[in-house]
Design an enzyme around this catalytic site. Structure first.
Site, PDB file in Angstrom:
ATOM      1  N   TYR A  16       0.839  -1.209   0.000  1.00 24.79           N
ATOM      2  CA  TYR A  16       0.000   0.000   0.000  1.00 24.79           C
ATOM      3  C   TYR A  16       0.868   1.251   0.000  1.00 24.79           C
ATOM      4  CZ  TYR A  16      -3.007  -3.751   1.359  1.00 24.79           C
ATOM      5  OH  TYR A  16      -3.644  -4.966   1.391  1.00 24.79           O
ATOM      6  N   TYR A 144     -11.780  -8.325   5.874  1.00 19.74           N
ATOM      7  CA  TYR A 144     -10.597  -8.282   5.006  1.00 19.74           C
ATOM      8  C   TYR A 144     -10.211  -9.717   4.679  1.00 19.74           C
ATOM      9  CZ  TYR A 144      -6.004  -7.799   3.079  1.00 19.74           C
ATOM     10  OH  TYR A 144      -4.925  -7.897   2.219  1.00 19.74           O
ATOM     11  N   ASP A 245     -12.259 -17.503   7.537  1.00 23.26           N
ATOM     12  CA  ASP A 245     -10.914 -17.046   7.201  1.00 23.26           C
ATOM     13  C   ASP A 245     -10.169 -16.814   8.520  1.00 23.26           C
ATOM     14  OD1 ASP A 245      -8.652 -15.580   6.623  1.00 23.26           O
ATOM     15  OD2 ASP A 245      -9.638 -14.194   5.233  1.00 23.26           O
ATOM     16  N   LYS A 274      -0.438 -16.864   7.382  1.00 22.32           N
ATOM     17  CA  LYS A 274       0.299 -16.053   8.352  1.00 22.32           C
ATOM     18  C   LYS A 274       1.113 -16.885   9.363  1.00 22.32           C
ATOM     19  CE  LYS A 274      -1.636 -11.621   7.539  1.00 22.32           C
ATOM     20  NZ  LYS A 274      -2.975 -11.257   7.110  1.00 22.32           N
TER      21      LYS A 274
HETATM   22  C1  LIG Z   1      -3.482 -11.231   5.732  1.00 21.45           C
HETATM   23  C2  LIG Z   1      -4.840 -11.777   5.516  1.00 21.45           C
HETATM   24  C3  LIG Z   1      -5.221 -12.314   4.271  1.00 21.45           C
HETATM   25  C4  LIG Z   1      -4.315 -12.289   3.056  1.00 21.45           C
HETATM   26  O1  LIG Z   1      -3.154 -13.043   3.233  1.00 21.45           O
HETATM   27  P1  LIG Z   1      -1.871 -12.750   2.313  1.00 21.45           P
HETATM   28  O2  LIG Z   1      -0.890 -13.810   2.723  1.00 21.45           O
HETATM   29  O3  LIG Z   1      -1.434 -11.364   2.626  1.00 21.45           O
HETATM   30  O4  LIG Z   1      -2.307 -12.897   0.905  1.00 21.45           O
HETATM   31  C5  LIG Z   1      -6.503 -12.817   4.156  1.00 21.45           C
HETATM   32  N1  LIG Z   1      -7.345 -12.834   5.192  1.00 21.45           N
HETATM   33  C6  LIG Z   1      -7.025 -12.343   6.411  1.00 21.45           C
HETATM   34  C7  LIG Z   1      -8.001 -12.408   7.531  1.00 21.45           C
HETATM   35  C8  LIG Z   1      -5.756 -11.792   6.606  1.00 21.45           C
HETATM   36  O5  LIG Z   1      -5.435 -11.273   7.794  1.00 21.45           O
END
Ligand SMILES: *Cc1c(COP(=O)(O)O)cnc(C)c1O
Length: 433
Positions: A16, A144, A245, A274
């Site tokens: 960003y 997100y 997610d 992550k």
């Molecule tokens: C960081 C994140 C993503 C995207 O993951 P990237 O490895 O950056 O592509 C998707 N969903 C959530 C909840 C996230 O925190």
């Protein structure tokens, strides 16, 4: 050093960012435990765990050993037609650890891709089940899910800047997110918007996608487990899949190994990323049920249509295995509980500062929400001068430190947050903190 930093500004994109922007950028030459070492010799206590990832801190001997061992064997082979022990061992581990019913594993190379895979699984499942009209996703606002096009389409339409990509983004269905507050009393009427959409447009909806309990980059908001339980029930009632997610929340961050456990539910599809590799190397995973896997596999074309080049990279899978071992062999619940208590105590004084809208903590996540957006150009160097690494965005000054942070370092981190926020808020006249 000056020259390569100048070159960075001139030709390297950051997250960003703008090319040529006059924002400070800090060169890192080492990282150990919870400290980042800058090129000028300064050491910063890391509050960000490199965006939720580095739960064990940096340069961890067991992590290093696992990667060295794998690199001596082989670093990568294609996953089409070949397999290897690290992938199978990690998949076995993930299926066992995650909420009940999630039994098959697709390895992807980043969180966003794992979300694309989850969405594709839901579409292929509904297609194979004879419901091809179910081609949309329902998502709460403030979510997100990543930066690729499918993931972007289910991000908050305002924060996610959907207008910039109108015509390119699939049009999804949004409902207001639950009001904030993990512990607050829950009113079942908060699920009405989701029920209404499922009643009216259920025949179009392949899945509901959400972040369980913690909405991360879309606002750092926490919501009650009853909302998640209710969403699970609505999905069952209306034949939509539930995609959770947990890319940010997975592996202990919210106080449970997976945030779904706060509500005692299992999704049909789960995204992990992550902290999956302890912050060492990129890897993500999409898990699903036998029901979804077998329906996709018996439908037309009878194949799941995704296959990244670096799928199940052996180095990444080895890092994942080592990270899970380190986590489960550590007193992580105690540590996250202690961090939660330390964040609550340390950030409490921020509540009384002018310009602060809210202070909230859940697990090893601490948030100071301001009334106005921060000015990164001025606030970022102040954090560095205070000896901590905190990277605010918008109105949010937040931390999610490595689980191994000591009480002393945590106290330094939170005191610095309160002090810098105090100094940064324009209406502040005293220097109390
Ligand atoms: C960081 C994140 C993503 C995207 O993951 P990237 O490895 O950056 O592509 C998707 N969903 C959530 C909840 C996230 O925190």
């Amino acid at each position: 050093m000056e020259t390569w930093i100048a070159r960075d500004r001139d030709l390297v994109w950051h997250p960003y960012s703008a090319i040529g922007a006059d924002l400070p950028i800090f060169p890192v030459v080492g990282a150990e435990g919870v400290r980042l070492r800058l090129a000028d010799g300064r050491e910063l206590i890391d509050g960000m765990a490199s965006w939720w990832c580095a739960i064990h801190g940096y340069n961890h001997p067991e992590m290093n050993r696992a990667l060295h061992e794998q690199i001596e064997d082989f670093s990568h082979v294609m996953f089409g037609g070949l397999t290897h022990r690290p992938a199978v061992a990690l998949a076995t581990r993930l299926a066992a650890l995650t909420p009940d019913g999630l039994e098959t594993v697709f390895f992807a190379d980043s969180g966003s891709v794992s979300v694309e895979v989850a969405m594709k699984m839901a579409l292929q499942y509904q297609h194979a089940r004879g419901e091809p009209s179910r081609r949309r996703f329902l998502a709460p606002r403030n979510g997100y899910h990543g930066d690729t096009f499918g993931a972007m389409s289910v991000c908050d339409p305002v924060n996610g800047m959907h207008t910039l990509f109108t015509g390119m983004l699939a049009e999804q269905i949004f409902v207001d997110a639950p009001a904030a507050g993990f512990d607050r009393p829950f009113d079942a009427r908060e699920l009405e918007p989701m029920r209404r959409q499922l009643e009216a447009r259920g025949h179009e909806i392949a899945a509901v996608i959400l972040e369980p309990i913690v909405q991360g980059a879309g606002g750092m908001r926490f919501y009650p487990p009853d909302y998640l339980r209710g969403a699970r029930k609505l999905c069952d009632e209306f034949g939509a899949l539930l995609i959770c997610d947990e890319i940010a929340t997975g592996f202990g961050r919210s106080g449970k190994l997976f945030a779904c456990e706060h509500a005692g539910i299992s999704p049909d599809i789960l995204c992990l990323g992550k902290a999956l590799t302890g912050g060492y190397i990129t890897l993500a995973a999409t898990l699903t049920t036998r029901e979804v896997s077998e329906t996709i596999s018996s439908g037309n074309p009878g194949l799941f249509m995704h296959g990244p080049t670096f799928m199940a990279n052996p180095l990444a899978c080895s890092a994942g295995l080592a990270s899970i071992d380190i986590l489960l062999n550590s007193p992580w619940q105690q540590r996250v509980g202690d961090i939660e208590a330390g964040l609550r105590a340390g950030l409490a004084p921020a509540r009384d500062l002018p310009g602060v809208a809210d202070v909230r903590v859940l697990g090893a996540i601490g948030v100071i929400e301001l009334e106005e957006p921060v000015e990164l150009a001025t606030i970022q160097p102040r954090f560095v001068d205070a000896g901590v690494w905190v990277r605010p965005f918008g109105r949010l000054v937040y931390v999610m430190p490595p689980f191994v942070i000591s009480p002393e370092d945590l106290a330094t981190l939170t005191a610095a947050m309160v002090r810098v926020v105090n100094a940064a808020c324009p209406r502040v006249t005293n220097g109390a903190y």
